[in-house]
Enzyme design. Structure first.
Site, short mmCIF file in Angstrom:
data_model
loop_
_atom_site.label_atom_id
_atom_site.label_comp_id
_atom_site.label_asym_id
_atom_site.label_seq_id
_atom_site.Cartn_x
_atom_site.Cartn_y
_atom_site.Cartn_z
N GLN A 1 0.75 -1.16 -0.07
CA GLN A 1 -0.04 0.19 0.03
C GLN A 1 0.91 1.34 0.14
O GLN A 1 0.31 2.22 -0.41
CB GLN A 1 -1.06 0.03 1.09
CG GLN A 1 -1.91 -1.14 0.94
CD GLN A 1 -2.94 -1.21 2.26
OE1 GLN A 1 -2.72 -1.82 3.28
NE2 GLN A 1 -3.92 -0.47 2.09
N TYR B 1 -13.04 -1.94 12.74
CA TYR B 1 -13.38 -0.62 11.83
C TYR B 1 -15.09 -0.65 12.12
O TYR B 1 -15.66 0.64 12.07
CB TYR B 1 -13.13 -0.88 10.43
CG TYR B 1 -11.62 -0.83 9.98
CD1 TYR B 1 -11.11 0.43 9.68
CD2 TYR B 1 -11.05 -1.93 9.99
CE1 TYR B 1 -9.72 0.59 9.25
CE2 TYR B 1 -9.67 -1.59 9.78
CZ TYR B 1 -9.00 -0.50 9.42
OH TYR B 1 -7.59 -0.41 9.06
N GLU C 1 -5.07 -1.95 13.81
CA GLU C 1 -5.79 -0.93 12.94
C GLU C 1 -7.17 -0.54 13.36
O GLU C 1 -7.93 -1.19 14.13
CB GLU C 1 -5.99 -1.86 11.67
CG GLU C 1 -4.78 -2.12 10.67
CD GLU C 1 -5.20 -2.60 9.34
OE1 GLU C 1 -6.18 -2.28 8.93
OE2 GLU C 1 -4.37 -3.49 9.01
N GLU D 1 -5.49 1.98 -1.27
CA GLU D 1 -6.72 1.12 -0.55
C GLU D 1 -7.28 -0.08 -1.47
O GLU D 1 -8.33 0.00 -1.77
CB GLU D 1 -7.92 2.27 -0.22
CG GLU D 1 -8.79 1.86 0.25
CD GLU D 1 -8.55 0.76 1.76
OE1 GLU D 1 -7.50 0.81 2.43
OE2 GLU D 1 -9.46 0.03 2.10
N TRP D 2 -6.14 -0.79 -1.94
CA TRP D 2 -6.42 -2.07 -2.63
C TRP D 2 -7.42 -1.89 -3.66
O TRP D 2 -7.30 -1.09 -4.65
CB TRP D 2 -7.15 -3.14 -1.65
CG TRP D 2 -6.17 -3.39 -0.39
CD1 TRP D 2 -6.50 -3.00 0.66
CD2 TRP D 2 -5.17 -3.96 -0.34
NE1 TRP D 2 -5.41 -3.25 1.65
CE2 TRP D 2 -4.29 -3.76 0.85
CE3 TRP D 2 -4.13 -4.58 -1.50
CZ2 TRP D 2 -3.11 -4.35 1.38
CZ3 TRP D 2 -2.79 -4.95 -0.98
CH2 TRP D 2 -2.43 -4.76 0.30
N TRP E 1 -4.93 3.21 11.79
CA TRP E 1 -4.87 3.22 10.49
C TRP E 1 -5.48 4.45 9.42
O TRP E 1 -6.39 4.58 9.69
CB TRP E 1 -5.62 1.74 9.66
CG TRP E 1 -5.29 1.40 8.34
CD1 TRP E 1 -6.20 1.98 7.33
CD2 TRP E 1 -4.29 0.84 7.67
NE1 TRP E 1 -5.49 1.99 6.31
CE2 TRP E 1 -4.41 0.89 6.18
CE3 TRP E 1 -3.32 0.09 8.24
CZ2 TRP E 1 -3.52 0.43 5.49
CZ3 TRP E 1 -2.50 -0.57 7.32
CH2 TRP E 1 -2.59 -0.37 5.91
N ASN F 1 -1.88 -10.97 8.06
CA ASN F 1 -2.88 -9.96 8.35
C ASN F 1 -4.34 -10.22 8.07
O ASN F 1 -4.55 -10.52 6.68
CB ASN F 1 -2.50 -8.53 7.39
CG ASN F 1 -3.54 -7.32 7.99
OD1 ASN F 1 -3.59 -6.90 8.89
ND2 ASN F 1 -4.21 -7.01 6.62
N GLU F 2 -5.34 -10.21 8.67
CA GLU F 2 -6.66 -10.51 8.30
C GLU F 2 -6.92 -11.64 7.55
O GLU F 2 -7.44 -11.40 6.32
CB GLU F 2 -7.28 -9.14 7.49
CG GLU F 2 -7.35 -7.74 8.54
CD GLU F 2 -8.08 -6.70 7.92
OE1 GLU F 2 -8.63 -6.73 6.95
OE2 GLU F 2 -8.46 -5.64 8.90
N HIS G 1 0.91 -9.40 4.32
CA HIS G 1 -0.25 -8.57 4.36
C HIS G 1 -0.56 -8.60 2.84
O HIS G 1 -0.50 -7.46 2.23
CB HIS G 1 0.25 -7.19 4.75
CG HIS G 1 -1.04 -6.06 5.10
ND1 HIS G 1 -1.21 -5.55 6.24
CD2 HIS G 1 -2.03 -5.77 4.34
CE1 HIS G 1 -2.38 -4.85 6.44
NE2 HIS G 1 -2.86 -4.97 5.26
#
Ligand code: GBH
Length: 433
Positions: free
Chosen positions: A20, A289, A339, A393-394, A386, A163-164, A121
Site C-alpha cells: 500500500q 473498523y 488497525e 486502498e486495494w 490505520w 494480516n486479516e 499483508h
C-alpha cells in the site's frame, strides 16, 4: 466529555502495509506479487490504479521515519513484502530486500520507535499463486521458510503472522474482489485452513528458535448485531458471528473449527493441523473498523453511514463490545490494536491545512470506547491508527484516504492532517479530550 487518562506505558502507534505504501515494485530484485497481477487486470481496481507509485515509501522511508518521530509515535507497525525477500516465493533470500527492512528497523530503533512486523499483508509471490496459492498446503510450508528468514534478519521483539485471514478468505476467495479474485466458498475454506496453518507453523518456529520474542495473528473482528429486535435477526446475527469471527478465533484459541464451517470434503485438514494452528500465541492483534448489523435474510443492513467507505459504520460501541467479548471468551492474552480508522476525501485547503474533523471524531469516539473496555479489565497494551499516511486502498485504488498524514500522489508531498496534530497531542499528554 471529561478528559480520559491512558496509562503512561500505553503504546501509541500507527500502521501501514508494504504494497500500500512502498511503490518501487520492480526495484532491487523484487518479484511479482498477486496484487501486481490483480491490479493490472482490467476492471479489478478503481481507475486501474496499481501499487505504483504508492506513497513512494521505498525511497522516502527516511523522511517518513522523521515524520513518525515528530508525531511522537512509540510503535510503528509495517509489513514485509514477501516478493522482496523471495522473488519467487522460495529459496535463497534477496539481500537487497532484506537490507531495506534492516535499514527501516534500525531507523525506528534510532528514533526510539518500537517496530511491529507483519509477515504477510496479502502480497503473495505470484509464483506461489501459480502453484496453487493458499489452496495449496505447500504455500503454508513456504511461508514458514520465509518467516524464518525474516526472523533471522530483523532483531525485533514483536511479530504478526497473517494480516486479516478473514479478508483474504472473504474478499480474495469468496467474493473475488481482492487478489487472487476467486469466488467460491468451498475453495475459500481450503485457503482459510492453509492461512491458519501458516500462522501456526510460523508461530511455532519463532517459539522454538527465538525465545523471548512474541507473535500473534492480526484479526479483523466484527461484532454482529441483529438489525431488528426479532428472533430471526438474532439467529442471523449469531450465524454471521461464526463467519466473521469464530472461524478464526476458535481454531487459534481452542483448536477446533465451528461445526457450521466444516466442509463436506475435509481432506485438506490433516491429523495434527489443529494442534499447530492452536500453538499458544503471545499477543492478539485486533483490527476494528465496523460492526455488522444483520437482517433476518442474513443480509447486511447499514445503520451509521460514513461518507467515503460504504462498508464502514461509525459505531464505537462495537469496539467496546468486541474487546470485552474477546477477553471473556478467549482470555489470557494481551491485546494490541493494530488497525482502526476512517476513510475521508480530504484535501489541503488554501491555508495548507487538512481539516479532517470526521476522522478526529471517529478516532475520539473509538478511543473512548477502548478506554471503557480497559477500565472493565480488558488488557489492551497499545493502539495503532490505520493509517500513518494515505495509501493504495486495494480495490479502491487511491480514491479512499485513510491516512492521518495526507499524501499528494503526484508530488509525494506529505502534509499532517488535523487528526495527526490531534493524535500527537494525545500521545504527548496521554489524555483524550
Ligand atoms: C484492512 O482491511 C486492511 O488490513 C488494510 O490493508 C486496509 O487498508 C484497511 O483495513 C482499510 O480498508 O468488503 O466487499 O465492501 C479491512 C477489510 C476489506 C474492508 C475490503 C473493506 C472492501 C470490500 N476491508 N473491504 S467489501
Amino acid at each position: 466529555m471529561n478528559a480520559l487518562r491512558f496509562p503512561s506505558e500505553f503504546v501509541w502507534g500507527a500502521s501501514t502495509s508494504a504494497y500500500q505504501i512502498e511503490g518501487a515494485t520492480k526495484e532491487d530484485g523484487r518479484g511479482v506479487s498477486i496484487w501486481d497481477t490483480f491490479a493490472a487486470t482490467p476492471g479489478k481496481v478503481r481507475n486501474g490504479d496499481t501499487g505504483d507509485p504508492g506513497a513512494d515509501h521505498y525511497h522516502r522511508y527516511a523522511q517518513d521515519l522523521d515524520l513518525m518521530r515528530e508525531l511522537g509515535l512509540r510503535s510503528y507497525r509495517f509489513s514485509v513484502a514477501w516478493p522482496r525477500i523471495q522473488p519467487n516465493g522460495s529459496g535463497k533470500p534477496n539481500q537487497k530486500g532484506l537490507d531495506f527492512y534492516r535499514r527501516l528497523v534500525d531507523g525506528l530503533v534510532d528514533r526510539g520507535i518500537r517496530p511491529m512486523v507483519t509477515l504477510f499483508h496479502w502480497d503473495l509471490p505470484q509464483a506461489l499463486q501459480d502453484a496453487g496459492g493458499w489452496e495449496s498446503r505447500d504455500t503454508a510450508l513456504r511461508f514458514a521458510e520465509y518467516a524464518e528468514i525474516v526472523f533471522g534478519a530483523l532483531h525485533t521483539r514483536d511479530w504478526l503472522t497473517i494480516n486479516e485471514p478473514k479478508t483474504v478468505v472473504d474478499c480474495g476467495y469468496r467474493q473475488g474482489v481482492h487478489a487472487p479474485g476467486i469466488a467460491d466458498w468451498d475453495r475459500a475454506l481450503v485457503a482459510c485452513h492453509h492461512l491458519l496453518l501458516a500462522h501456526g507453523l510460523a508461530s511455532r518456529l519463532l517459539h522454538e528458535r527465538h525465545p523471548g520474542r512474541r507473535i500473534g495473528p492480526a484479526l479483523n473482528l466484527h461484532p454482529t448485531y441483529p438489525a431488528e429486535d426479532t428472533q430471526a435477526c438474532r439467529d442471523a446475527a449469531e450465524r454471521q458471528d461464526v463467519i466473521e469471527n469464530r472461524l478464526y478465533l476458535d481454531p487459534i484459541f481452542k483448536g477446533y473449527y465451528p461445526e457450521e464451517t466444516l466442509p463436506a470434503d475435509r481432506s485438506h485438514i490433516r491429523e495434527g493441523d489443529l494442534a499447530v494452528i492452536s500453538e499458544p500465541i503471545d499477543l492478539l492483534a485486533v483490527q476494528y473498523y465496523t460492526p455488522v448489523f444483520v437482517g433476518p435474510d442474513q443480509l447486511r443492513v447499514i445503520k451509521h453511514t460514513t461518507r467515503q467507505a460504504g462498508w464502514l459504520e461509525d459505531y464505537p460501541d462495537g469496539f467496546h463490545d468486541i474487546l470485552t467479548r474477546v477477553h471473556r471468551d478467549y482470555p489470557a492474552v494481551p491485546l494490541v490494536i493494530t488497525e482502526n480508522g476512517l476513510a475521508t476525501d480530504d484535501e489541503p485547503g488554501p491555508d495548507g491545512r487538512v481539516a479532517d474533523e470526521d476522522r478526529v471524531s471517529y478516532l475520539r469516539g473509538h478511543l473512548a470506547a477502548m478506554h471503557r473496555a480497559m477500565k472493565a479489565g480488558v488488557p489492551v497494551e497499545g493502539y495503532h491508527v490505520w493509517s500513518l499516511m494515505d495509501n493504495y486502498e486495494w480495490a479502491e485504488g487511491y480514491a479512499q484516504r485513510f491516512g492521518i498524514v495526507h499524501v499528494d500522489f503526484e508530488s509525494q508531498k506529505r502534509t499532517p492532517k488535523d487528526s495527526a496534530i490531534w493524535y500527537r497531542d494525545l500521545i504527548r499528554t496521554g489524555e483524550l479530550h
